[in-house]
Design a protein around this motif. Sequence first.
Motif, PDB file in Angstrom:
ATOM      1  N   PHE A 174       0.924  -1.251   0.016  1.00 15.21           N
ATOM      2  CA  PHE A 174       0.188  -0.075   0.120  1.00 15.21           C
ATOM      3  C   PHE A 174       0.737   1.197   0.235  1.00 15.21           C
ATOM      4  O   PHE A 174       0.411   2.265  -0.275  1.00 15.21           O
ATOM      5  CB  PHE A 174      -1.022   0.099   1.135  1.00 15.21           C
ATOM      6  CG  PHE A 174      -1.759  -1.202   1.283  1.00 15.21           C
ATOM      7  CD1 PHE A 174      -2.831  -1.393   0.342  1.00 15.21           C
ATOM      8  CD2 PHE A 174      -1.638  -2.141   2.308  1.00 15.21           C
ATOM      9  CE1 PHE A 174      -3.702  -2.414   0.315  1.00 15.21           C
ATOM     10  CE2 PHE A 174      -2.629  -2.996   2.400  1.00 15.21           C
ATOM     11  CZ  PHE A 174      -3.591  -3.292   1.493  1.00 15.21           C
TER      12      PHE A 174
ATOM     13  N   LYS B 106       2.784   6.376   2.820  1.00 14.98           N
ATOM     14  CA  LYS B 106       1.730   7.043   3.549  1.00 14.98           C
ATOM     15  C   LYS B 106       0.617   6.623   4.079  1.00 14.98           C
ATOM     16  O   LYS B 106       0.055   6.761   5.041  1.00 14.98           O
ATOM     17  CB  LYS B 106       1.466   8.345   2.528  1.00 14.98           C
ATOM     18  CG  LYS B 106       2.707   9.352   2.197  1.00 14.98           C
ATOM     19  CD  LYS B 106       2.404  10.417   1.209  1.00 14.98           C
ATOM     20  CE  LYS B 106       3.568  11.189   1.229  1.00 14.98           C
ATOM     21  NZ  LYS B 106       3.156  12.395   0.303  1.00 14.98           N
ATOM     22  N   LYS B 107      -0.189   5.614   3.250  1.00 16.59           N
ATOM     23  CA  LYS B 107      -1.392   5.060   3.550  1.00 16.59           C
ATOM     24  C   LYS B 107      -1.183   4.237   4.859  1.00 16.59           C
ATOM     25  O   LYS B 107      -1.941   4.374   5.573  1.00 16.59           O
ATOM     26  CB  LYS B 107      -1.761   4.055   2.653  1.00 16.59           C
ATOM     27  CG  LYS B 107      -2.448   4.933   1.547  1.00 16.59           C
ATOM     28  CD  LYS B 107      -3.089   4.003   0.189  1.00 16.59           C
ATOM     29  CE  LYS B 107      -3.600   4.701  -0.834  1.00 16.59           C
ATOM     30  NZ  LYS B 107      -4.017   3.817  -1.907  1.00 16.59           N
TER      31      LYS B 107
ATOM     32  N   LYS C  38      -0.737   6.386   8.000  1.00 19.36           N
ATOM     33  CA  LYS C  38      -2.113   7.028   8.399  1.00 19.36           C
ATOM     34  C   LYS C  38      -2.958   6.081   9.261  1.00 19.36           C
ATOM     35  O   LYS C  38      -3.304   6.493  10.128  1.00 19.36           O
ATOM     36  CB  LYS C  38      -2.711   7.517   7.040  1.00 19.36           C
ATOM     37  CG  LYS C  38      -3.822   8.110   7.463  1.00 19.36           C
ATOM     38  CD  LYS C  38      -4.825   8.553   6.277  1.00 19.36           C
ATOM     39  CE  LYS C  38      -4.272   9.429   5.274  1.00 19.36           C
ATOM     40  NZ  LYS C  38      -4.891   9.972   4.035  1.00 19.36           N
TER      41      LYS C  38
END
Length: 93
Positions: A62, A65-66, A69
């Motif tokens: 993924f 950044k994802k 988060k």
Amino acid sequence: MKNFIKNKTTLFFIIGILTLIGCVYFGTGVSASDAMSGAYLIVAIFPISIFIIIDRICFWKFGAKKVNKIQLYILSGLISLFFINWIRLQFSN
């Protein structure tokens, strides 16, 4: 170096590596009580390693950044549950 930290690391990866270093450092003891607590810490290395492997798989699938988060949401949820439980225990006395 900043580019590597920004693009290649995740929150749980850093926490896991620091925990592994702490387990290895504090897991070596001289006395019997140190050796026993060290054995418990050494046993804790296996679940942490599995956790880091799962983190790396999610990172490859993924992106940083994802994953960061989602991990920040998970960590903030766990911290808020900790504080809610602490407040509950303060009122129970």
